[in-house]
Write an enzyme that holds these catalytic residues in place. Sequence first.
Site, short mmCIF file in Angstrom:
data_model
loop_
_atom_site.label_atom_id
_atom_site.label_comp_id
_atom_site.label_asym_id
_atom_site.label_seq_id
_atom_site.Cartn_x
_atom_site.Cartn_y
_atom_site.Cartn_z
N CYS A 96 0.87 -1.18 0.00
CA CYS A 96 0.00 0.00 0.00
C CYS A 96 0.91 1.23 0.00
O CYS A 96 1.06 1.92 1.01
CB CYS A 96 -0.91 -0.03 1.22
SG CYS A 96 -2.12 -1.36 1.09
N ILE A 137 2.99 5.72 -4.12
CA ILE A 137 2.86 5.82 -5.58
C ILE A 137 1.62 5.08 -6.08
O ILE A 137 0.97 5.51 -7.03
CB ILE A 137 4.16 5.33 -6.30
CG1 ILE A 137 4.12 5.68 -7.79
CG2 ILE A 137 4.42 3.85 -6.10
CD1 ILE A 137 4.12 7.14 -8.10
N ARG A 177 -0.89 7.59 -7.95
CA ARG A 177 -0.84 7.52 -9.41
C ARG A 177 -1.38 6.20 -10.00
O ARG A 177 -2.27 6.22 -10.83
CB ARG A 177 0.61 7.64 -9.89
CG ARG A 177 1.23 8.98 -9.65
CD ARG A 177 1.64 9.64 -10.97
NE ARG A 177 2.44 10.81 -10.75
CZ ARG A 177 1.98 11.99 -10.35
NH1 ARG A 177 0.71 12.15 -10.11
NH2 ARG A 177 2.80 13.01 -10.18
N SER A 186 -0.98 -5.77 1.95
CA SER A 186 -0.17 -4.96 2.85
C SER A 186 0.36 -5.85 3.96
O SER A 186 -0.19 -6.93 4.21
CB SER A 186 -1.05 -3.85 3.45
OG SER A 186 -0.32 -3.15 4.43
N ARG A 187 1.41 -5.36 4.63
CA ARG A 187 1.85 -6.05 5.85
C ARG A 187 0.83 -5.82 6.94
O ARG A 187 0.78 -6.55 7.92
CB ARG A 187 3.21 -5.51 6.30
CG ARG A 187 4.35 -5.77 5.34
CD ARG A 187 5.54 -4.91 5.72
NE ARG A 187 5.22 -3.50 5.68
CZ ARG A 187 5.99 -2.52 6.14
NH1 ARG A 187 7.15 -2.80 6.68
NH2 ARG A 187 5.61 -1.26 6.05
N LYS A 240 10.04 1.13 -10.75
CA LYS A 240 11.44 1.36 -11.10
C LYS A 240 12.24 1.55 -9.84
O LYS A 240 11.71 2.09 -8.88
CB LYS A 240 11.61 2.55 -12.04
CG LYS A 240 10.83 3.82 -11.73
CD LYS A 240 10.98 4.58 -10.46
CE LYS A 240 12.30 5.04 -9.99
NZ LYS A 240 12.23 5.81 -8.70
N ASP A 296 17.09 5.87 -6.85
CA ASP A 296 15.78 6.51 -6.95
C ASP A 296 15.72 7.49 -8.11
O ASP A 296 14.82 7.42 -8.95
CB ASP A 296 15.43 7.23 -5.64
CG ASP A 296 13.98 7.65 -5.64
OD1 ASP A 296 13.11 6.76 -5.69
OD2 ASP A 296 13.69 8.86 -5.64
N TYR A 298 14.17 21.37 -7.92
CA TYR A 298 13.66 20.41 -8.90
C TYR A 298 14.29 20.66 -10.28
O TYR A 298 14.31 21.77 -10.77
CB TYR A 298 12.14 20.53 -9.00
CG TYR A 298 11.54 19.64 -10.04
CD1 TYR A 298 11.40 18.27 -9.82
CD2 TYR A 298 11.12 20.15 -11.26
CE1 TYR A 298 10.87 17.44 -10.79
CE2 TYR A 298 10.58 19.33 -12.24
CZ TYR A 298 10.46 17.98 -11.99
OH TYR A 298 9.93 17.16 -12.95
N THR A 347 9.31 13.77 -15.64
CA THR A 347 8.03 13.67 -14.92
C THR A 347 7.08 14.82 -15.29
O THR A 347 6.61 15.55 -14.42
CB THR A 347 8.27 13.69 -13.39
OG1 THR A 347 9.11 14.83 -13.08
CG2 THR A 347 8.95 12.44 -12.90
N1 LIG Z 1 7.24 5.27 -11.38
C1 LIG Z 1 7.29 6.35 -10.62
O1 LIG Z 1 7.10 7.48 -11.08
C2 LIG Z 1 7.59 6.19 -9.15
C3 LIG Z 1 7.38 7.27 -8.29
C4 LIG Z 1 7.61 7.08 -6.92
C5 LIG Z 1 8.08 5.84 -6.46
N2 LIG Z 1 8.32 4.84 -7.34
C6 LIG Z 1 8.84 3.55 -6.88
O2 LIG Z 1 7.80 2.89 -6.17
C7 LIG Z 1 8.35 2.14 -5.10
C8 LIG Z 1 7.66 2.56 -3.81
O3 LIG Z 1 7.92 3.93 -3.58
P1 LIG Z 1 6.94 4.84 -2.66
O4 LIG Z 1 7.49 6.19 -2.64
O5 LIG Z 1 5.53 4.68 -3.12
O6 LIG Z 1 7.19 4.14 -1.24
P2 LIG Z 1 6.25 3.96 0.04
O7 LIG Z 1 5.10 4.89 0.00
O8 LIG Z 1 7.14 3.97 1.22
O9 LIG Z 1 5.67 2.50 -0.20
C9 LIG Z 1 6.41 1.34 -0.06
C10 LIG Z 1 5.47 0.24 0.45
O10 LIG Z 1 6.21 -0.96 0.58
C11 LIG Z 1 5.67 -1.73 1.63
N3 LIG Z 1 6.76 -2.27 2.45
C12 LIG Z 1 7.07 -3.58 2.58
N4 LIG Z 1 8.11 -3.75 3.39
C13 LIG Z 1 8.48 -2.53 3.81
C14 LIG Z 1 9.47 -2.07 4.71
N5 LIG Z 1 10.32 -2.92 5.33
N6 LIG Z 1 9.56 -0.75 4.93
C15 LIG Z 1 8.73 0.12 4.31
N7 LIG Z 1 7.75 -0.26 3.45
C16 LIG Z 1 7.62 -1.58 3.21
C17 LIG Z 1 4.75 -0.83 2.43
O11 LIG Z 1 3.45 -1.29 2.19
P3 LIG Z 1 2.63 -2.13 3.29
O12 LIG Z 1 3.03 -1.59 4.62
O13 LIG Z 1 1.26 -1.84 2.89
O14 LIG Z 1 3.02 -3.56 3.13
C18 LIG Z 1 4.92 0.55 1.84
O15 LIG Z 1 3.71 1.26 1.75
C19 LIG Z 1 9.86 2.37 -5.13
O16 LIG Z 1 10.47 1.32 -5.83
C20 LIG Z 1 10.01 3.66 -5.92
O17 LIG Z 1 11.24 3.73 -6.62
C21 LIG Z 1 8.07 4.99 -8.67
#
Ligand SMILES: NC(=O)c1ccc[n+]([C@@H]2O[C@H](COP(=O)([O-])OP(=O)(O)OC[C@H]3O[C@@H](n4cnc5c(N)ncnc54)[C@H](OP(=O)(O)O)[C@@H]3O)[C@@H](O)[C@H]2O)c1
Length: 333
Positions: free
Chosen positions: A12, A15, A19, A37-38, A96, A176, A234, A254
């Site tokens: 959950c 991103i 998006r 989710s965890r 990514k 990142d 930025y 972006t």
């Molecule tokens: N394509 C794009 O434009 C774009 C933009 C931003 C990010 N991203 C990519 O998307 C991915 C997630 O980024 P985000 O910014 O969305 O991160 P985020 O909000 O922190 O989400 C990561 C999710 O991973 C899960 N998770 C599982 N184990 C974890 C741990 N030990 N610590 C923290 N979270 C854990 C959590 O979900 P649960 O707690 O629900 O299990 C958490 O909500 C990354 O690979 C990032 O590079 C891509």
Amino acid sequence: MSRRLSIGVLGCSAIARRRTLPVMLGLDRVRIAAVASRSAERAAEYATEFGCTPAGYDEVIERSDVDAVYICLPNVLHDEWTRRALEAGKHVLCEKPLTGDATQAKNLTELAVTRRLVLRENFAFLHHPQHERVRELVAEGRFGELRTLTASFGFPPLPETDIRYTASLGGGALLDAGVYPIRLAWSLFGDGLSVLGAALRVDRRLGVDVGGQALLATPRGVLTSLEFGFQHTYRSRYQLWGSSAAMCLDHAFTPPPAHRCPLDIEEQDHSERLMMPAVHQFERSIDSFVDAALGGYAPETERPWLSGARETARLAEEIRAVATILPGEAGAA
Ligand SMILES: NC(=O)c1ccc[n+]([C@@H]2O[C@H](COP(=O)([O-])OP(=O)(O)OC[C@H]3O[C@@H](n4cnc5c(N)ncnc54)[C@H](OP(=O)(O)O)[C@@H]3O)[C@@H](O)[C@H]2O)c1
């Protein structure tokens, strides 16, 4: 397979909420089957918001009504969950970067080929036609012989709790932000870039890189300078400089869906601005993945996506290996 792609979501994440899931909800050919989710509470919250079933990670991988898995976990978990999803016969859209480890990238891409499954990274900018326009201009010789590419992607500091500041989760600016200019260089020049040198600014307290720069070269000697970080204002742009003209594309990585990016061309006695079309590149990325997964595995279509993932991981790994480490402060969001 039905004409709708049934997708299970791992994590959950921000991103997903901001998006990806809103885009998936808007596509007729997608059904969001489950979100994992965890935390049962967070899974229930996302499931209510996006009209699907709450689940745990293993459950999503095992569900027979899931055709494809969207992985939006911290970078360090991409390898394990992509492998498990492919082994369970699911197509994978992974956030990514797929990985910053060349061996992992090789193994995952080979597994996808062996299993005849689609494996894509969600690098949305690759789906924006503005980069195809740049490639056309290069091919037409508009810039003469190319001498350099300079590509920059960076933004201001994040909250300290962000996964990008946790080394054990695969955080850091190279994986990142740096992967955007790396992937751009690959998309313009193809396989075979070599790393000539690099520097990474590392916050020693957090143990993660917060900025950096790398110098690469193509086999034909085009020098490629990549700048990235989250200690910056930025910036999201690239410049090509050739023997007869130069160009700069702003908002390259972006652009918001309604934004038309200016592509500026400068010659000795002439300058010109071409306005690129406005495109929802995130929607295009997901749409393209859905097309590929519903259409059945097509090796020729998938080959460039797999090569791109392998080369991105190899270059990120090499940049890290050769980089001079400089001190850097993460800064406050
Ligand atoms: N394509 C794009 O434009 C774009 C933009 C931003 C990010 N991203 C990519 O998307 C991915 C997630 O980024 P985000 O910014 O969305 O991160 P985020 O909000 O922190 O989400 C990561 C999710 O991973 C899960 N998770 C599982 N184990 C974890 C741990 N030990 N610590 C923290 N979270 C854990 C959590 O979900 P649960 O707690 O629900 O299990 C958490 O909500 C990354 O690979 C990032 O590079 C891509």
